[in-house]
Design a protein around this motif. Sequence first.
Motif, PDB file in Angstrom:
ATOM      1  N   LYS A 196       0.809  -1.214   0.000  1.00  0.00           N
ATOM      2  CA  LYS A 196       0.000   0.000   0.000  1.00  0.00           C
ATOM      3  C   LYS A 196       0.846   1.269   0.000  1.00  0.00           C
ATOM      4  N   ASP A 202      -8.616   1.500  -0.835  1.00  0.00           N
ATOM      5  CA  ASP A 202      -8.536   1.045   0.553  1.00  0.00           C
ATOM      6  C   ASP A 202      -9.672   1.654   1.372  1.00  0.00           C
ATOM      7  N   LEU A 248     -10.414  -3.085  -1.350  1.00  0.00           N
ATOM      8  CA  LEU A 248      -9.549  -3.971  -0.567  1.00  0.00           C
ATOM      9  C   LEU A 248     -10.136  -4.344   0.794  1.00  0.00           C
ATOM     10  N   GLY A 249     -11.096  -3.569   1.290  1.00  0.00           N
ATOM     11  CA  GLY A 249     -11.588  -3.784   2.642  1.00  0.00           C
ATOM     12  C   GLY A 249     -12.789  -4.706   2.762  1.00  0.00           C
ATOM     13  N   ARG A 268      -5.171 -10.179  -0.563  1.00  0.00           N
ATOM     14  CA  ARG A 268      -4.552 -10.607   0.697  1.00  0.00           C
ATOM     15  C   ARG A 268      -3.151 -10.026   0.826  1.00  0.00           C
ATOM     16  N   ASN A 322      -3.250  -6.337   1.604  1.00  0.00           N
ATOM     17  CA  ASN A 322      -3.685  -6.050   2.976  1.00  0.00           C
ATOM     18  C   ASN A 322      -2.701  -6.530   4.036  1.00  0.00           C
ATOM     19  N   GLU A 374       0.085  -6.717   6.640  1.00  0.00           N
ATOM     20  CA  GLU A 374       0.756  -5.667   7.417  1.00  0.00           C
ATOM     21  C   GLU A 374       2.004  -6.169   8.125  1.00  0.00           C
TER      22      GLU A 374
END
Length: 298
Positions: A7, A118, A152-153, A167, A170, A172
């Motif tokens: 991102k 996002d 994406l959410g 996936r 997203n 992190e």
Amino acid sequence: MGFVSMKYDFSFKNLMGSEEIRKYFIGDVLGIPPEEIRSVKLVNTFLWKRYFRQKQGILDVLLVLNGDRKVNIELQIKIVKHWDRRILFYLAKMFTEDLLAGEKYGKLKKCISISLLDFRLDDRPEYHSAYMLRDDKGNVFSDMFELHVIELGKELSGEDPMDDWIRLMNAETEEEVDMIRTKNPGVLAAIREIKIMNLGKGLRALYEAHMKEVRDRNSRDEYVWDEGKAEGENEGQRKKLISIVRKMSARNMSPKTIADMLEEDGALVAEICSLLRLPPDCEDDWIGKELKGGHRTL
């Protein structure tokens, strides 16, 4: 430095700099088999403007697909006012910018917009939507404009080719990246690039130096090297590999992950990792001798 996710603007553009990743990403979004994608050429992301006061568009990633379609890929993290109008503005600029005065309309290329968002546009369950110009009965007027919106959410259904890409977008942490189980070559290549970006400056420099050696070694004609010189080269390469494996292992990377990233033999990397755990503070030279004594070579 914290975890570098897809991102981040620079990391997303870095990934799209890979032809292999672009090819599979575009194929999965548009539903085009990889074998039908001949080229995905990156082009200038600044859209031309005719007049001084005319607003100029700046796209995230702009490419030409198979020489006859223009594709804009935009990553939008925060919602912006009039987002839909902005996308249409970019699409219209893409469509008209190549046509000069007096030229025929047949020169115009199909334009495709891909937006990775996002944030949620609505409460519908669909997270990958495709739009074209249609009439009120669903008949296509023209396929020259095509918009893809990927949110994406939203919850994944497990039925869209984009699921593994989402996936990955997203993720992190490196642990979340490792949890992605996929056979998609493009996603696997993107995972590898993300791991490289997260090595850290010093370790990344070592990695790049090692990969240069790997490329040079693979392209070298073995017949021109005598055994003595080859053995000396192998020893130097072995020491550098041990040093890199030591640092990557200290970051709790598994032998398999290290071997995959370094494009080295998995058994050799696993043996180095095992030797690193034996005597306390064992030196690289000692490990190198143990490998040599066990007849392991690079």
